[in-house]
Design an enzyme around this catalytic site. Structure first.
Site, PDB file in Angstrom:
ATOM      1  N   TYR A  17       0.875  -1.121   0.152  1.00 37.09           N
ATOM      2  CA  TYR A  17       0.033   0.013   0.183  1.00 37.09           C
ATOM      3  C   TYR A  17       0.752   1.390   0.024  1.00 37.09           C
ATOM      4  O   TYR A  17       0.436   2.317  -0.217  1.00 37.09           O
ATOM      5  CB  TYR A  17      -0.847   0.259   1.321  1.00 37.09           C
ATOM      6  CG  TYR A  17      -1.751  -1.079   1.236  1.00 37.09           C
ATOM      7  CD1 TYR A  17      -2.830  -1.262   0.391  1.00 37.09           C
ATOM      8  CD2 TYR A  17      -1.591  -2.309   2.519  1.00 37.09           C
ATOM      9  CE1 TYR A  17      -3.713  -2.418   0.370  1.00 37.09           C
ATOM     10  CE2 TYR A  17      -2.497  -3.227   2.445  1.00 37.09           C
ATOM     11  CZ  TYR A  17      -3.650  -3.281   1.607  1.00 37.09           C
ATOM     12  OH  TYR A  17      -4.476  -4.516   1.607  1.00 37.09           O
ATOM     13  N   HIS A  22      -4.433   5.967  -1.394  1.00 42.45           N
ATOM     14  CA  HIS A  22      -5.066   6.066   0.124  1.00 42.45           C
ATOM     15  C   HIS A  22      -3.946   6.317   1.304  1.00 42.45           C
ATOM     16  O   HIS A  22      -4.177   6.634   2.406  1.00 42.45           O
ATOM     17  CB  HIS A  22      -5.438   4.599   0.145  1.00 42.45           C
ATOM     18  CG  HIS A  22      -6.680   4.652   1.037  1.00 42.45           C
ATOM     19  ND1 HIS A  22      -7.646   5.827   1.194  1.00 42.45           N
ATOM     20  CD2 HIS A  22      -7.488   3.627   1.658  1.00 42.45           C
ATOM     21  CE1 HIS A  22      -8.469   5.456   1.808  1.00 42.45           C
ATOM     22  NE2 HIS A  22      -8.470   4.028   2.273  1.00 42.45           N
ATOM     23  N   TYR A  65      -5.189  -0.522  10.093  1.00 44.40           N
ATOM     24  CA  TYR A  65      -5.557  -0.155   8.895  1.00 44.40           C
ATOM     25  C   TYR A  65      -6.687   0.915   8.969  1.00 44.40           C
ATOM     26  O   TYR A  65      -7.141   1.483   9.841  1.00 44.40           O
ATOM     27  CB  TYR A  65      -6.491  -1.419   8.140  1.00 44.40           C
ATOM     28  CG  TYR A  65      -5.346  -2.160   7.859  1.00 44.40           C
ATOM     29  CD1 TYR A  65      -4.703  -2.243   6.530  1.00 44.40           C
ATOM     30  CD2 TYR A  65      -5.159  -3.550   8.640  1.00 44.40           C
ATOM     31  CE1 TYR A  65      -3.952  -3.125   6.254  1.00 44.40           C
ATOM     32  CE2 TYR A  65      -4.404  -4.465   8.213  1.00 44.40           C
ATOM     33  CZ  TYR A  65      -3.523  -4.194   6.926  1.00 44.40           C
ATOM     34  OH  TYR A  65      -2.731  -5.237   6.583  1.00 44.40           O
ATOM     35  N   ASN A  67      -9.590   1.884   8.259  1.00 39.42           N
ATOM     36  CA  ASN A  67     -10.824   1.719   8.907  1.00 39.42           C
ATOM     37  C   ASN A  67     -10.917   1.790  10.467  1.00 39.42           C
ATOM     38  O   ASN A  67     -11.910   2.010  11.102  1.00 39.42           O
ATOM     39  CB  ASN A  67     -11.783   0.672   8.479  1.00 39.42           C
ATOM     40  CG  ASN A  67     -11.567   0.607   6.923  1.00 39.42           C
ATOM     41  OD1 ASN A  67     -11.370   1.492   6.134  1.00 39.42           O
ATOM     42  ND2 ASN A  67     -12.543  -0.256   6.280  1.00 39.42           N
ATOM     43  N   ASN A 113     -13.546   6.356   5.501  1.00 41.80           N
ATOM     44  CA  ASN A 113     -13.741   5.405   6.473  1.00 41.80           C
ATOM     45  C   ASN A 113     -12.590   5.755   7.847  1.00 41.80           C
ATOM     46  O   ASN A 113     -12.976   5.622   8.788  1.00 41.80           O
ATOM     47  CB  ASN A 113     -13.521   4.015   5.911  1.00 41.80           C
ATOM     48  CG  ASN A 113     -14.655   3.616   5.137  1.00 41.80           C
ATOM     49  OD1 ASN A 113     -15.802   4.048   5.443  1.00 41.80           O
ATOM     50  ND2 ASN A 113     -14.489   2.751   4.314  1.00 41.80           N
TER      51      ASN A 113
END
Length: 188
Positions: A17, A22, A65, A67, A113
């Protein structure tokens, strides 16, 4: 310590990632750490952080993460007795084109989120945000595909411009410039 602030960048853990849109919040924090010639020195199960006593600020990245980012933000606020209005959350914003940096003092999560998690854990929408535009003309309309895509070589100049703007805004915030003044300058 008087009037300590928290600047936290949101992102996802893992090398897969690291270069995704993001993870713009992590990229901004990494650039800020470089500006101050420091690294995140301390860590717990929720995040990594460094307290810059001279500047009265904690710089941080959650180890959760996206969220679940609010867990770390809540812990940091409790640990250092930081009020939500002294928190700056840096995150990717799909509503803005790449190159755009916008500041905001409060508001809803707008389907982000990570911000939903911060709002839920702080039990308030009243915290500062630096929204880092990630929208591209070349990206899919499927949300997950967009935020998990990497910046293209053609986007590197816009990415660098946005990182520079974000760092200027955060340096002002850390130096005590009011959010209203920062918004006047960077949201123009």
């Amino acid at each position: 310590m008087d009037k300590l602030r928290l600047v936290v960048g949101l992102g996802n853990l893992g090398k897969q990632y690291a270069e995704t849109r993001h993870n713009a919040g992590f990229k901004v924090i990494d650039r800020l750490l470089s500006l101050y010639h420091v690294q995140l020195e301390e860590r717990n199960n929720l995040g990594e952080f460094i307290l810059l006593r001279k500047h009265k600020v904690v710089l941080a990245k959650p180890n959760t993460y996206m969220n679940h980012s609010g867990k770390f933000v809540k812990w940091a606020c409790q640990n250092w007795n930081i009020k939500p209005d002294k928190v700056m959350v840096v995150y990717d914003e799909l509503a803005f084109p790449l190159g755009t940096v916008r500041l905001k003092m409060q508001g809803s999560a707008n389907n982000h989120n990570g911000i939903k998690s911060v709002i839920a854990h702080l039990n308030t929408e009243h915290f500062n945000r630096l929204r880092f535009g990630i929208k591209s003309d070349n990206t899919s309309n499927i949300l997950h595909e967009v935020v998990m895509s990497e910046f293209t070589p053609a986007e590197r100049n816009l990415l660098e411009t946005a990182l520079t703007k974000a760092i200027e805004a955060l340096k002002g915030y850390i130096d005590g410039v009011t959010m209203l003044k920062l918004m006047e300058v960077f949201n123009a």
